[in-house]
Design a protein around this motif. Structure first.
Motif, PDB file in Angstrom:
ATOM      1  N   PHE A  58     -32.524   5.971  -9.514  1.00  0.00           N
ATOM      2  CA  PHE A  58     -32.758   6.555  -8.193  1.00  0.00           C
ATOM      3  C   PHE A  58     -33.305   7.982  -8.303  1.00  0.00           C
ATOM      4  N   ARG A  59     -32.799   8.757  -9.248  1.00  0.00           N
ATOM      5  CA  ARG A  59     -33.347  10.109  -9.470  1.00  0.00           C
ATOM      6  C   ARG A  59     -34.817  10.034  -9.890  1.00  0.00           C
ATOM      7  N   SER A  60     -35.119   9.095 -10.748  1.00  0.00           N
ATOM      8  CA  SER A  60     -36.495   8.922 -11.208  1.00  0.00           C
ATOM      9  C   SER A  60     -37.411   8.496 -10.061  1.00  0.00           C
ATOM     10  N   LEU A  61     -36.950   7.580  -9.226  1.00  0.00           N
ATOM     11  CA  LEU A  61     -37.744   7.157  -8.072  1.00  0.00           C
ATOM     12  C   LEU A  61     -38.008   8.337  -7.142  1.00  0.00           C
ATOM     13  N   SER A  62     -37.000   9.152  -6.938  1.00  0.00           N
ATOM     14  CA  SER A  62     -37.152  10.340  -6.104  1.00  0.00           C
ATOM     15  C   SER A  62     -38.187  11.293  -6.696  1.00  0.00           C
ATOM     16  N   GLU A  63     -38.104  11.534  -7.997  1.00  0.00           N
ATOM     17  CA  GLU A  63     -39.061  12.407  -8.671  1.00  0.00           C
ATOM     18  C   GLU A  63     -40.478  11.850  -8.550  1.00  0.00           C
ATOM     19  N   LEU A  64     -40.624  10.552  -8.736  1.00  0.00           N
ATOM     20  CA  LEU A  64     -41.945   9.927  -8.635  1.00  0.00           C
ATOM     21  C   LEU A  64     -42.513  10.039  -7.223  1.00  0.00           C
ATOM     22  N   CYS A  65     -41.647   9.953  -6.219  1.00  0.00           N
ATOM     23  CA  CYS A  65     -42.089  10.140  -4.824  1.00  0.00           C
ATOM     24  C   CYS A  65     -42.534  11.588  -4.592  1.00  0.00           C
ATOM     25  N   VAL A  66     -41.725  12.534  -5.027  1.00  0.00           N
ATOM     26  CA  VAL A  66     -42.027  13.952  -4.822  1.00  0.00           C
ATOM     27  C   VAL A  66     -43.344  14.331  -5.506  1.00  0.00           C
ATOM     28  N   LYS A  67     -43.593  13.786  -6.688  1.00  0.00           N
ATOM     29  CA  LYS A  67     -44.798  14.141  -7.445  1.00  0.00           C
ATOM     30  C   LYS A  67     -46.004  13.274  -7.088  1.00  0.00           C
ATOM     31  N   GLY A  68     -45.843  12.380  -6.113  1.00  0.00           N
ATOM     32  CA  GLY A  68     -46.977  11.621  -5.606  1.00  0.00           C
ATOM     33  C   GLY A  68     -47.406  10.414  -6.412  1.00  0.00           C
ATOM     34  N   PHE A  69     -46.570   9.950  -7.321  1.00  0.00           N
ATOM     35  CA  PHE A  69     -46.903   8.757  -8.096  1.00  0.00           C
ATOM     36  C   PHE A  69     -46.674   7.494  -7.281  1.00  0.00           C
ATOM     37  N   ILE A  70     -45.626   7.515  -6.469  1.00  0.00           N
ATOM     38  CA  ILE A  70     -45.304   6.379  -5.616  1.00  0.00           C
ATOM     39  C   ILE A  70     -44.982   6.900  -4.217  1.00  0.00           C
ATOM     40  N   ALA A  71     -44.960   5.979  -3.274  1.00  0.00           N
ATOM     41  CA  ALA A  71     -44.562   6.323  -1.910  1.00  0.00           C
ATOM     42  C   ALA A  71     -43.734   5.175  -1.357  1.00  0.00           C
ATOM     43  N   LYS A  72     -42.738   5.524  -0.576  1.00  0.00           N
ATOM     44  CA  LYS A  72     -41.903   4.508   0.048  1.00  0.00           C
ATOM     45  C   LYS A  72     -42.689   3.798   1.147  1.00  0.00           C
ATOM     46  N   THR A  73     -42.335   2.565   1.384  1.00  0.00           N
ATOM     47  CA  THR A  73     -42.846   1.834   2.537  1.00  0.00           C
ATOM     48  C   THR A  73     -41.693   1.744   3.531  1.00  0.00           C
ATOM     49  N   LYS A  74     -41.906   1.055   4.624  1.00  0.00           N
ATOM     50  CA  LYS A  74     -40.822   0.914   5.598  1.00  0.00           C
ATOM     51  C   LYS A  74     -39.770  -0.098   5.143  1.00  0.00           C
ATOM     52  N   HIS A  75     -40.039  -0.783   4.042  1.00  0.00           N
ATOM     53  CA  HIS A  75     -39.115  -1.788   3.514  1.00  0.00           C
ATOM     54  C   HIS A  75     -38.367  -1.233   2.302  1.00  0.00           C
ATOM     55  N   GLN A  76     -37.089  -1.482   2.254  1.00  0.00           N
ATOM     56  CA  GLN A  76     -36.291  -1.009   1.132  1.00  0.00           C
ATOM     57  C   GLN A  76     -36.769  -1.655  -0.169  1.00  0.00           C
ATOM     58  N   PHE A  77     -36.918  -0.847  -1.188  1.00  0.00           N
ATOM     59  CA  PHE A  77     -37.327  -1.272  -2.527  1.00  0.00           C
ATOM     60  C   PHE A  77     -38.748  -1.812  -2.609  1.00  0.00           C
ATOM     61  N   VAL A  78     -39.577  -1.471  -1.642  1.00  0.00           N
ATOM     62  CA  VAL A  78     -41.008  -1.759  -1.733  1.00  0.00           C
ATOM     63  C   VAL A  78     -41.714  -0.408  -1.765  1.00  0.00           C
ATOM     64  N   TYR A  79     -42.534  -0.206  -2.778  1.00  0.00           N
ATOM     65  CA  TYR A  79     -43.201   1.079  -2.976  1.00  0.00           C
ATOM     66  C   TYR A  79     -44.701   0.882  -3.129  1.00  0.00           C
ATOM     67  N   TRP A  80     -45.453   1.884  -2.687  1.00  0.00           N
ATOM     68  CA  TRP A  80     -46.880   1.968  -2.969  1.00  0.00           C
ATOM     69  C   TRP A  80     -47.039   2.706  -4.287  1.00  0.00           C
ATOM     70  N   ILE A  81     -47.946   2.253  -5.119  1.00  0.00           N
ATOM     71  CA  ILE A  81     -48.320   2.980  -6.322  1.00  0.00           C
ATOM     72  C   ILE A  81     -49.596   3.743  -5.978  1.00  0.00           C
ATOM     73  N   ASN A  82     -49.643   5.012  -6.307  1.00  0.00           N
ATOM     74  CA  ASN A  82     -50.811   5.837  -5.993  1.00  0.00           C
ATOM     75  C   ASN A  82     -52.027   5.316  -6.769  1.00  0.00           C
ATOM     76  N   PRO A  83     -53.027   4.779  -6.087  1.00  0.00           N
ATOM     77  CA  PRO A  83     -54.186   4.224  -6.790  1.00  0.00           C
ATOM     78  C   PRO A  83     -55.133   5.282  -7.348  1.00  0.00           C
ATOM     79  N   LYS A  84     -54.896   6.553  -7.026  1.00  0.00           N
ATOM     80  CA  LYS A  84     -55.791   7.623  -7.476  1.00  0.00           C
ATOM     81  C   LYS A  84     -55.368   8.255  -8.786  1.00  0.00           C
ATOM     82  N   LEU A  85     -54.355   7.677  -9.431  1.00  0.00           N
ATOM     83  CA  LEU A  85     -53.906   8.230 -10.715  1.00  0.00           C
ATOM     84  C   LEU A  85     -54.910   7.916 -11.799  1.00  0.00           C
TER      85      LEU A  85
END
Length: 84
Positions: A57-84
């Motif tokens: 969970f800490r890692s997921l939070s860090e990845l969200c803050v740094k823009g690698f992933i983003a939460k969706t409106k569904h629990q445990f479904v994430y967008w992966i940043n395609p611009k990496l």
């Protein structure tokens, strides 16, 4: 999506835990689902070797803050940043 994990750690200064979780996540990207993934906590724990969900969970939070992933409106479904 071709990403070199070692370079990501250096360029974006990810923690070791976040790097492991992101490495797991990018193996789950389904192109036909527009770079979204359904995150499976049990599978992630098994692949990363972590015993506790807290580290993940800490890692997921860090990845969200740094823009690698983003939460969706569904629990445990994430967008992966395609611009990496």
């Amino acid at each position: 999506m071709k990403i070199f994990v070692k370079e990501i750690e250096v360029i974006f200064d990810l923690s070791k835990a976040a790097k492991k979780v992101f490495s797991f996540m990018i193996t789950k990207v389904e192109v036909e689902y527009d770079d979204k993934i359904l995150f499976d906590m049990g599978e992630c724990l098994g692949k990363t070797g972590y015993k506790s969900k807290t580290q993940v969970f800490r890692s997921l939070s860090e990845l969200c803050v740094k823009g690698f992933i983003a939460k969706t409106k569904h629990q445990f479904v994430y967008w992966i940043n395609p611009k990496l």
